[in-house]
Design a protein around this motif. Sequence first.
Motif, PDB file in Angstrom:
ATOM      1  N   GLU A  86     -15.108  -4.460 -24.279  1.00  0.00           N
ATOM      2  CA  GLU A  86     -13.965  -4.127 -23.448  1.00  0.00           C
ATOM      3  C   GLU A  86     -14.106  -4.819 -22.104  1.00  0.00           C
ATOM      4  OE1 GLU A  86     -12.346   0.014 -21.904  1.00  0.00           O
ATOM      5  OE2 GLU A  86     -12.795   0.009 -24.051  1.00  0.00           O
ATOM      6  N   ILE A  87     -12.999  -5.400 -21.612  1.00  0.00           N
ATOM      7  CA  ILE A  87     -13.017  -6.040 -20.301  1.00  0.00           C
ATOM      8  C   ILE A  87     -11.931  -5.419 -19.438  1.00  0.00           C
ATOM      9  CG2 ILE A  87     -13.906  -8.224 -21.178  1.00  0.00           C
ATOM     10  CD1 ILE A  87     -11.045  -9.326 -20.901  1.00  0.00           C
ATOM     11  N   THR A  88     -12.061  -5.569 -18.149  1.00  0.00           N
ATOM     12  CA  THR A  88     -11.066  -5.064 -17.215  1.00  0.00           C
ATOM     13  C   THR A  88     -10.273  -6.242 -16.686  1.00  0.00           C
ATOM     14  OG1 THR A  88     -12.567  -3.291 -16.574  1.00  0.00           O
ATOM     15  CG2 THR A  88     -10.736  -3.770 -15.088  1.00  0.00           C
ATOM     16  N   VAL A  89      -8.958  -6.160 -16.813  1.00  0.00           N
ATOM     17  CA  VAL A  89      -8.072  -7.194 -16.308  1.00  0.00           C
ATOM     18  C   VAL A  89      -7.337  -6.607 -15.111  1.00  0.00           C
ATOM     19  CG1 VAL A  89      -6.096  -8.671 -16.803  1.00  0.00           C
ATOM     20  CG2 VAL A  89      -7.797  -8.199 -18.586  1.00  0.00           C
ATOM     21  N   VAL A  90      -7.462  -7.271 -13.978  1.00  0.00           N
ATOM     22  CA  VAL A  90      -6.824  -6.791 -12.763  1.00  0.00           C
ATOM     23  C   VAL A  90      -5.537  -7.575 -12.560  1.00  0.00           C
ATOM     24  CG1 VAL A  90      -7.074  -6.499 -10.276  1.00  0.00           C
ATOM     25  CG2 VAL A  90      -9.058  -6.234 -11.775  1.00  0.00           C
ATOM     26  N   VAL A  91      -4.431  -6.863 -12.488  1.00  0.00           N
ATOM     27  CA  VAL A  91      -3.128  -7.477 -12.277  1.00  0.00           C
ATOM     28  C   VAL A  91      -2.599  -6.979 -10.945  1.00  0.00           C
ATOM     29  CG1 VAL A  91      -0.789  -7.710 -13.173  1.00  0.00           C
ATOM     30  CG2 VAL A  91      -2.714  -7.518 -14.758  1.00  0.00           C
ATOM     31  N   PRO A  92      -2.260  -7.891 -10.032  1.00  0.00           N
ATOM     32  CA  PRO A  92      -1.740  -7.428  -8.748  1.00  0.00           C
ATOM     33  C   PRO A  92      -0.430  -6.676  -8.935  1.00  0.00           C
ATOM     34  CG  PRO A  92      -1.633  -9.824  -8.911  1.00  0.00           C
ATOM     35  CD  PRO A  92      -2.324  -9.328 -10.133  1.00  0.00           C
ATOM     36  N   THR A  93      -0.254  -5.629  -8.174  1.00  0.00           N
ATOM     37  CA  THR A  93       0.961  -4.827  -8.295  1.00  0.00           C
ATOM     38  C   THR A  93       2.165  -5.520  -7.688  1.00  0.00           C
ATOM     39  OG1 THR A  93       0.386  -3.684  -6.259  1.00  0.00           O
ATOM     40  CG2 THR A  93      -0.303  -2.654  -8.319  1.00  0.00           C
ATOM     41  N   SER A  94       1.944  -6.395  -6.730  1.00  0.00           N
ATOM     42  CA  SER A  94       3.051  -7.134  -6.140  1.00  0.00           C
ATOM     43  C   SER A  94       2.512  -8.401  -5.501  1.00  0.00           C
ATOM     44  CB  SER A  94       3.776  -6.290  -5.093  1.00  0.00           C
ATOM     45  OG  SER A  94       2.914  -6.016  -4.015  1.00  0.00           O
ATOM     46  N   GLY A  95       3.420  -9.284  -5.161  1.00  0.00           N
ATOM     47  CA  GLY A  95       3.040 -10.527  -4.494  1.00  0.00           C
ATOM     48  C   GLY A  95       2.892 -10.295  -3.007  1.00  0.00           C
ATOM     49  N   PRO A  96       2.904 -11.366  -2.231  1.00  0.00           N
ATOM     50  CA  PRO A  96       2.808 -11.213  -0.787  1.00  0.00           C
ATOM     51  C   PRO A  96       3.992 -10.399  -0.266  1.00  0.00           C
ATOM     52  CG  PRO A  96       2.973 -13.532  -1.414  1.00  0.00           C
ATOM     53  CD  PRO A  96       2.996 -12.733  -2.653  1.00  0.00           C
ATOM     54  N   LYS A  97       3.737  -9.671   0.804  1.00  0.00           N
ATOM     55  CA  LYS A  97       4.799  -8.824   1.361  1.00  0.00           C
ATOM     56  C   LYS A  97       5.939  -9.664   1.903  1.00  0.00           C
ATOM     57  CE  LYS A  97       1.792  -5.015   2.501  1.00  0.00           C
ATOM     58  NZ  LYS A  97       1.214  -4.188   3.533  1.00  0.00           N
ATOM     59  N   ASN A  98       5.609 -10.794   2.479  1.00  0.00           N
ATOM     60  CA  ASN A  98       6.632 -11.619   3.102  1.00  0.00           C
ATOM     61  C   ASN A  98       6.571 -13.024   2.529  1.00  0.00           C
ATOM     62  OD1 ASN A  98       7.529  -9.603   5.072  1.00  0.00           O
ATOM     63  ND2 ASN A  98       5.464  -9.835   5.866  1.00  0.00           N
ATOM     64  N   LEU A  99       7.656 -13.425   1.909  1.00  0.00           N
ATOM     65  CA  LEU A  99       7.736 -14.738   1.282  1.00  0.00           C
ATOM     66  C   LEU A  99       9.145 -15.257   1.493  1.00  0.00           C
ATOM     67  CD1 LEU A  99       6.210 -16.670  -0.809  1.00  0.00           C
ATOM     68  CD2 LEU A  99       7.607 -15.518  -2.508  1.00  0.00           C
ATOM     69  N   LEU A 100       9.237 -16.501   1.919  1.00  0.00           N
ATOM     70  CA  LEU A 100      10.542 -17.082   2.196  1.00  0.00           C
ATOM     71  C   LEU A 100      10.493 -18.557   1.844  1.00  0.00           C
ATOM     72  CD1 LEU A 100      13.330 -16.474   3.619  1.00  0.00           C
ATOM     73  CD2 LEU A 100      12.290 -17.418   5.670  1.00  0.00           C
ATOM     74  N   GLU A 101      11.570 -19.076   1.246  1.00  0.00           N
ATOM     75  CA  GLU A 101      11.671 -20.511   0.989  1.00  0.00           C
ATOM     76  C   GLU A 101      12.714 -21.087   1.917  1.00  0.00           C
ATOM     77  OE1 GLU A 101      12.055 -21.812  -3.044  1.00  0.00           O
ATOM     78  OE2 GLU A 101      10.401 -20.558  -3.715  1.00  0.00           O
ATOM     79  N   GLY A 102      12.422 -22.268   2.387  1.00  0.00           N
ATOM     80  CA  GLY A 102      13.337 -22.929   3.306  1.00  0.00           C
ATOM     81  C   GLY A 102      12.919 -24.361   3.514  1.00  0.00           C
ATOM     82  N   THR A 103      13.255 -24.899   4.675  1.00  0.00           N
ATOM     83  CA  THR A 103      12.877 -26.270   4.995  1.00  0.00           C
ATOM     84  C   THR A 103      12.019 -26.282   6.253  1.00  0.00           C
ATOM     85  OG1 THR A 103      14.895 -26.581   6.277  1.00  0.00           O
ATOM     86  CG2 THR A 103      14.955 -27.277   3.971  1.00  0.00           C
ATOM     87  N   ALA A 104      11.210 -27.331   6.353  1.00  0.00           N
ATOM     88  CA  ALA A 104      10.340 -27.493   7.522  1.00  0.00           C
ATOM     89  C   ALA A 104      10.499 -28.906   8.063  1.00  0.00           C
ATOM     90  CB  ALA A 104       8.882 -27.237   7.155  1.00  0.00           C
TER      91      ALA A 104
END
Length: 181
Positions: A86-104
């Motif tokens: 038996e192995i333990t697989v850790v899955v994150p419950t959510s991604g980063p709190k703040n994420l935004l796509e745009g231009t730089a």
Amino acid sequence: MSSLEPGDRRRLLAAGVTTIAVLPFFFGGGNTTPTGVATIGEGANLAGALDSSASGPAPAAEPVDLEPVGMPGFLLGPPPASEPSEITVVVPTSGPKNLLEGTASYERYTDEPGIPDPCSFASTPRGTDLLVLDLDNGKSVWCSVIGPPPVGARSSLVLDTEEFTQIADLGQSPVHVRITW
């Protein structure tokens, strides 16, 4: 003139005659209908398959023992190398709190006291560290917010020229980025 030796000609002729004589047995033999089925495996032989197409019904095949001990090892495969565990697989419950796509884009900033890698971004307070990922090439850079972008900026994030060159060439500005904080 033929380039074949006389012995080669005889062998070629014998192979051709044999092929022509055997082909009808493989393709149904003219007007006769095959009554048997050729099998592959233990106890199957070519003579039995050829006879089954030319004669009456074939006798029933002997039962084959399908116990794993009687089967060849390559069909079953080797035993497992180790016992399953038996192995333990850790899955994150959510991604980063703040994420935004745009231009730089970029601009030359003067050294800000206490902020080594300055950038301008309106969605966060001063001093927030941002991870900027160029979505076209996968390169990333960290920067610290000094305030909102200047009026008339071409993008939602303005990096210092030095930081921008770490993710893209200056001629590619503005670039499509993912901003995480």
